[in-house]
Design a protein around this motif. Structure first.
Motif, PDB file in Angstrom:
ATOM      1  N   ARG A 142       0.853  -1.196   0.000  1.00 19.64           N
ATOM      2  CA  ARG A 142       0.000   0.000   0.000  1.00 19.64           C
ATOM      3  C   ARG A 142       0.885   1.241   0.000  1.00 19.64           C
ATOM      4  N   ARG A 143       0.640   2.137  -0.933  1.00 19.75           N
ATOM      5  CA  ARG A 143       1.444   3.361  -1.024  1.00 19.75           C
ATOM      6  C   ARG A 143       1.074   4.320   0.111  1.00 19.75           C
ATOM      7  N   ILE A 144       2.082   4.837   0.798  1.00 18.26           N
ATOM      8  CA  ILE A 144       1.853   5.677   1.986  1.00 18.26           C
ATOM      9  C   ILE A 144       2.585   7.012   1.894  1.00 18.26           C
ATOM     10  N   THR A 145       2.958   7.430   0.700  1.00 17.99           N
ATOM     11  CA  THR A 145       3.770   8.638   0.577  1.00 17.99           C
ATOM     12  C   THR A 145       3.075   9.881   1.118  1.00 17.99           C
ATOM     13  N   ARG A 146       1.763   9.970   0.962  1.00 19.20           N
ATOM     14  CA  ARG A 146       1.075  11.161   1.473  1.00 19.20           C
ATOM     15  C   ARG A 146       1.197  11.243   2.992  1.00 19.20           C
ATOM     16  N   THR A 147       1.135  10.091   3.661  1.00 16.02           N
ATOM     17  CA  THR A 147       1.291  10.078   5.120  1.00 16.02           C
ATOM     18  C   THR A 147       2.698  10.505   5.516  1.00 16.02           C
ATOM     19  N   VAL A 148       3.689   9.997   4.802  1.00 12.36           N
ATOM     20  CA  VAL A 148       5.080  10.379   5.082  1.00 12.36           C
ATOM     21  C   VAL A 148       5.268  11.873   4.845  1.00 12.36           C
ATOM     22  N   ASP A 149       4.750  12.371   3.729  1.00  8.08           N
ATOM     23  CA  ASP A 149       4.918  13.793   3.405  1.00  8.08           C
ATOM     24  C   ASP A 149       4.255  14.692   4.448  1.00  8.08           C
ATOM     25  N   MET A 152       6.521  14.815   7.464  1.00  9.76           N
ATOM     26  CA  MET A 152       7.706  15.635   7.199  1.00  9.76           C
ATOM     27  C   MET A 152       7.370  17.120   7.146  1.00  9.76           C
ATOM     28  N   ALA A 153       6.127  17.448   6.799  1.00  6.08           N
ATOM     29  CA  ALA A 153       5.743  18.856   6.638  1.00  6.08           C
ATOM     30  C   ALA A 153       5.714  19.612   7.958  1.00  6.08           C
ATOM     31  N   ILE A 154       5.429  18.914   9.060  1.00  2.00           N
ATOM     32  CA  ILE A 154       5.366  19.578  10.365  1.00  2.00           C
ATOM     33  C   ILE A 154       6.749  19.510  11.000  1.00  2.00           C
ATOM     34  N   LYS A 155       7.418  20.637  11.064  1.00  2.00           N
ATOM     35  CA  LYS A 155       8.791  20.669  11.539  1.00  2.00           C
ATOM     36  C   LYS A 155       8.857  20.737  13.067  1.00  2.00           C
ATOM     37  N   SER A 156       9.840  20.053  13.620  1.00  2.00           N
ATOM     38  CA  SER A 156      10.104  20.131  15.053  1.00  2.00           C
ATOM     39  C   SER A 156      10.798  21.454  15.364  1.00  2.00           C
ATOM     40  N   ASP A 157      10.902  21.772  16.656  1.00  2.00           N
ATOM     41  CA  ASP A 157      11.597  23.002  17.046  1.00  2.00           C
ATOM     42  C   ASP A 157      13.035  22.988  16.554  1.00  2.00           C
ATOM     43  N   LEU A 158      13.682  21.822  16.600  1.00  2.00           N
ATOM     44  CA  LEU A 158      15.066  21.741  16.146  1.00  2.00           C
ATOM     45  C   LEU A 158      15.155  21.923  14.641  1.00  2.00           C
ATOM     46  N   GLU A 159      14.250  21.333  13.903  1.00  2.00           N
ATOM     47  CA  GLU A 159      14.255  21.530  12.458  1.00  2.00           C
ATOM     48  C   GLU A 159      14.092  23.009  12.110  1.00  2.00           C
ATOM     49  N   VAL A 160      13.183  23.687  12.792  1.00  2.00           N
ATOM     50  CA  VAL A 160      12.983  25.119  12.540  1.00  2.00           C
ATOM     51  C   VAL A 160      14.246  25.901  12.870  1.00  2.00           C
ATOM     52  N   ARG A 161      14.904  25.524  13.943  1.00  2.00           N
ATOM     53  CA  ARG A 161      16.141  26.217  14.318  1.00  2.00           C
ATOM     54  C   ARG A 161      17.213  26.043  13.243  1.00  2.00           C
ATOM     55  N   ILE A 162      17.335  24.852  12.700  1.00  2.00           N
ATOM     56  CA  ILE A 162      18.316  24.618  11.640  1.00  2.00           C
ATOM     57  C   ILE A 162      17.948  25.429  10.399  1.00  2.00           C
ATOM     58  N   ARG A 333      14.219  18.848   1.259  1.00  2.00           N
ATOM     59  CA  ARG A 333      14.195  19.057  -0.184  1.00  2.00           C
ATOM     60  C   ARG A 333      13.981  20.529  -0.510  1.00  2.00           C
ATOM     61  N   ILE A 334      14.420  20.924  -1.699  1.00  2.00           N
ATOM     62  CA  ILE A 334      14.177  22.282  -2.168  1.00  2.00           C
ATOM     63  C   ILE A 334      12.703  22.469  -2.523  1.00  2.00           C
ATOM     64  N   HIS A 335      12.010  21.381  -2.862  1.00  2.00           N
ATOM     65  CA  HIS A 335      10.554  21.380  -3.031  1.00  2.00           C
ATOM     66  C   HIS A 335      10.001  20.209  -2.237  1.00  2.00           C
ATOM     67  N   GLU A 336       9.046  20.490  -1.376  1.00  2.70           N
ATOM     68  CA  GLU A 336       8.380  19.464  -0.580  1.00  2.70           C
ATOM     69  C   GLU A 336       6.887  19.751  -0.555  1.00  2.70           C
ATOM     70  N   SER A 337       6.141  18.753  -0.128  1.00  4.68           N
ATOM     71  CA  SER A 337       4.713  18.939   0.164  1.00  4.68           C
ATOM     72  C   SER A 337       4.590  19.707   1.483  1.00  4.68           C
ATOM     73  N   PRO A 338       3.547  20.554   1.615  1.00  4.40           N
ATOM     74  CA  PRO A 338       2.447  20.799   0.682  1.00  4.40           C
ATOM     75  C   PRO A 338       2.805  21.870  -0.336  1.00  4.40           C
ATOM     76  N   PHE A 339       1.885  22.080  -1.284  1.00 11.48           N
ATOM     77  CA  PHE A 339       2.080  23.054  -2.347  1.00 11.48           C
ATOM     78  C   PHE A 339       0.983  24.108  -2.287  1.00 11.48           C
ATOM     79  N   LEU A 340       1.387  25.356  -2.361  1.00  7.89           N
ATOM     80  CA  LEU A 340       0.405  26.440  -2.426  1.00  7.89           C
ATOM     81  C   LEU A 340      -0.130  26.477  -3.847  1.00  7.89           C
TER      82      LEU A 340
END
Length: 398
Positions: A142-149, A152-162, A333-340
């Motif tokens: 079963r393809r689960i890429t939307r769940t993974v994306d 990944m879209a919700i960044k942790s505090d550390l990710e935001v800091r980086i 990535r330079i382009h990630e989900s979601p897309f405006l």
């Protein structure tokens, strides 16, 4: 504030467990082949080649990496997977995907429900081989890429800091790019000088802990990608070694790769005083970006933001100068989900990081585009890109 030293093992472990929780028991395990997904869940950054790499995540979040022998120590010493298995070579006497099938069978997954990003390793550098569905024909895939994306879209505090730090060094590279741009020199000269100097400053400032680990950007980068003069009407042009001239409209790009993450900064600049039409397009572009900024908040849909911006183009007679959606997610990535984009109904949530970059393109006048990296907050949005946007700050001496 403590030094940045990358994403710790406890965070990648929590991501793997969080993925299985998001899937809610609908699968028994997950298999991922995408290198960016593998890096997200294990911190193992590698160069994809014809030799397949696969990640198995069990129901309890335990991670097993299958890598070629030449990557074994690399994966074991620099990744967070609990288990690292290796095969000798590709294609070798027994194909690596067949060996991966053996591993799945040995784990009791031959007839399991398996979440996947794709049905086998992608065609990279001449790779060929069986599909995963052929290797474990009894399994339900079963393809689960939307769940993974979405995770990944919700960044942790550390990710935001980086990402904030990436914004800081991207701005420094852009500052040097702007300072060195003048009539008579080439874009290649300016890009190389600005990037080299900014990278040297960044690595010295962040030593000894700095690591790039980003596939898309190395160091602190600033460039033009050939978007100079009329060629700026090509949104994704490539370097043409253009010589700068008085009167040119310029579209820039800058960012920095840190610990697997990046940011995006783009500006429209002019060599010499812009004329009336250049000013008009610049002001209209700024209006489109300001409109998008005003709509970014938790609960808004990506499609609503882009829809409003497209209506702005229609009402200002700019439909013929529209080329792309309003923005996109950013992170590894330079382009990630979601897309405006009008086709993406994703609801914005606090912690999402996106680019905002509506552009105007005219074959006679070039391109007009700013791009800013923004963070969706609990109450609205925060612009992480700290670089001047106003026209007067972006006019270069002729």
């Amino acid at each position: 504030m403590s030094a940045l030293t990358g994403i710790p093992a406890e965070e990648t472990r929590a991501r793997a467990r969080g993925l299985m929780e998001r899937l809610g028991g609908e699968v028994d395990a997950v298999v991922l082949f995408d290198d960016q997904y593998i890096q997200y869940y294990t911190a193992f950054a590698f160069i994809p080649t014809e030799r397949p790499v696969a990640l198995l995540i069990g129901a309890d979040g335990e991670r097993t990496l299958l890598v070629p022998r030449l990557e074994f120590e690399h994966a074991r010493n620099h990744g967070h997977a609990e288990t690292v298995e290796s095969y000798r070579e590709f294609p070798d006497a027994r194909h690596p995907l067949l060996q991966f099938g053996d591993l799945l069978e040995a784990r009791g997954l031959g007839a399991a429900r398996i979440g996947i990003d794709q049905d086998g390793y992608p065609n990279v550098m001449g790779y060929w081989g069986p599909a995963l569905s052929e290797v474990v024909p009894g399994a339900q895939l079963r393809r689960i890429t939307r769940t993974v994306d979405r995770q990944m879209a919700i960044k942790s505090d550390l990710e935001v800091r980086i990402i904030r730090e990436s914004c800081r060094w991207g701005a420094r590279a852009h500052e040097l790019l702007q300072a060195y741009t003048r009539p008579g020199v080439t874009e290649t000269e300016v890009e190389n000088r600005a990037t080299a100097e900014a990278t040297a400053e960044m690595t010295a400032a962040l030593a000894p802990h700095y690591r790039g680990k980003n596939r898309w950007i190395q160091g602190a980068l600033a460039l033009y990608r050939g978007q100079i003069g009329r060629n700026g009407a090509l949104p994704h042009a490539l370097n043409v070694n253009a010589v700068f001239q008085a009167g040119d409209t310029l579209v820039t790009g800058a960012g920095a790769g840190l610990w697997g993450y990046l940011s995006e900064l783009e500006r429209t600049m002019f060599i010499g005083e812009p004329g009336p039409q250049q000013r008009r397009y610049f002001d209209l572009m700024m209006g489109a970006q300001d409109l998008a900024f005003s709509l970014l908040q938790p609960g808004a849909r990506c499609s609503e933001v882009d829809g409003a911006v497209r209506e702005y183009y229609r009402s200002n007679g700019l439909e013929g100068h529209w080329r792309h959606h309003t923005g996109h997610g950013l992170g590894q990535r330079i382009h990630e989900s979601p897309f405006l984009d009008i086709g993406d109904d994703t609801v914005l949530e606090a912690g999402m990081v996106l680019s905002v970059e509506p552009g105007i393109y005219d074959a006679d006048w070039g391109g007009f585009r700013h791009s800013d990296t923004v963070l969706i907050t609990e109450s609205g949005m925060e612009r992480l890109t700290l670089y001047p946007r106003e026209l007067e700050a972006l006019i270069l001496p002729a």
